[in-house]
Design an enzyme around this catalytic site. Sequence first.
Site, mmCIF file in Angstrom:
data_model
loop_
_atom_site.group_PDB
_atom_site.id
_atom_site.type_symbol
_atom_site.label_atom_id
_atom_site.label_comp_id
_atom_site.label_asym_id
_atom_site.label_seq_id
_atom_site.Cartn_x
_atom_site.Cartn_y
_atom_site.Cartn_z
ATOM 1 C CG HIS A 196 -1.719 -1.213 1.420
ATOM 2 N ND1 HIS A 196 -2.972 -1.442 0.898
ATOM 3 C CD2 HIS A 196 -1.391 -2.351 2.095
ATOM 4 C CE1 HIS A 196 -3.397 -2.647 1.253
ATOM 5 N NE2 HIS A 196 -2.438 -3.227 1.971
ATOM 6 C CG ASN A 226 11.806 17.718 -12.909
ATOM 7 O OD1 ASN A 226 11.667 17.695 -11.681
ATOM 8 N ND2 ASN A 226 11.605 18.802 -13.633
ATOM 9 C CD GLU A 285 7.754 12.846 -14.754
ATOM 10 O OE1 GLU A 285 6.967 13.333 -13.936
ATOM 11 O OE2 GLU A 285 8.603 13.521 -15.360
ATOM 12 C CE1 TYR A 317 -6.706 -9.405 -46.057
ATOM 13 C CE2 TYR A 317 -8.324 -8.493 -47.578
ATOM 14 C CZ TYR A 317 -7.202 -8.346 -46.786
ATOM 15 O OH TYR A 317 -6.574 -7.130 -46.723
#
Length: 469
Positions: free
Chosen positions: A154, A283, A288, A315
Amino acid sequence: MNLRSGRLKGQMKSEVADFTSSLEFDRRIFRADVLCNRAHTTMLTEQEIIPNDVGKKILKALDELEKEGIEALDLDSAVEDIHMAVENYVTSKIGPDAGFMHTAKSRNDQVTTDLKIALKEEIKEIEKELLLFIHIIIQMAEEHLDTIMVGYTHLQHAQPTTFAHHLLSYAHALKRDYGRLQDVYKRMDLCPLGSAALTTTSFPINRNRTAALLGFSGPMENSIDGVSSRDFIAETVFALTLLGTTLSKISEELIIWSSYEFQMVELGDEFSSTSSIMPQKKNPDVAEIIRAKTALLNGELVTILTIIKSLPQSYNRDLQEVTPHLWNATDTLSSALKITREMLASAEFKGARGEELARANFSAATELADLMVKDAGLPFRTAHKIVGRTVSTALDKGMKAEDIDAQFLDEISQEITGKTLQIDENIVKKALDPVEIIKSRKVIGGPAPDMVKDSIKDLKGFVDKNNSS
Ligand code: ARG
């Protein structure tokens, strides 16, 4: 050679031709299409279905095309697709005899054969990259067998473990991703060529021969299935989507762990960006972008499944529209895979911080409860209650985990069960020590350095075996 001039009167408006052409994404199957034509022509000649000298001329033209490359083709959208462009090239070299090349063959079986050839190569490349990734993780884990961190559930402190143990959880997820690709590969390794339009042909073709020439383990068993099925694409993209999920999870953890709050990891500068206004920023942009780009695979999978769902057998031109989503998925995944590997390899794991966090917030609580089962003979549920109360009392009093001692435990036990525990002080201290806790988890799959070493040995065996096969 204009395919339309027999049955149809006019040409398509160029806007419609552009809209319906597959030429742009057919570039990916150019090489496979040449191979497919070559195998088919070889077989037609061997079976004496086409004259020997014509077969030779066709093969020579195909050799030239292979040398000259795709640039030699006329890729105007009026040509419709790569199959017609290749046929037109051969016609330009040898004249109308080129038309023999299409005996007992349809673009329907040709396109799916081409796609399988190209996709099999793509899967082999991704598998190679996966083995390299697992190899790198093993090397990192070997350096961090004793580097302590706190494990989370958690996203809350749970139990002490090591960076090696955590890193190997990535390796095992990637190993399963590898296995899924192997399974998919095995299933797709049957050749559709010879299905022709949908019901094969009355020419005495040899499907085993073309399958072998093209490196398949055998021919597909039903010709309608041969031209209809794109489940091999859907399940490849599914396998890649799950692999993308593994990459996104790795990226997510690196993002969280490199925050100031965690400070468990420092990513290489070459995998970081700064801010145009906040000069102090480092960063995790690359992680990300991986986290975001892997989402594209989920979308491509759903698009592919939706296109093929409810199509009648054999097809349908809809099938053509599956192809760009396949290549979009493989391209995105391939670059994300390589970059995630390099980014993870650039990460520096902060052992001192890992240990600080592991000691800080009662992550030894489970071991303390286990100790009461082992040393005081309590049922685990009773021990769980005593330790839970110990932690809440300690928090109320502003105590730290290391302040818990045998006497404190006895007081809480007395309160809950009416009895003291009388566990030796040294044993209590041991149970609170993350190093001891980790060492004691000598169960298969656990974080004890010896167990992690066993796991590394198995993984090395897996990598070596697959690298050499
Ligand atoms: N370009 C088509 C595709 O990618 C293959 C050609 C089959 N076309 C046809 N009209 N039967 O699926």
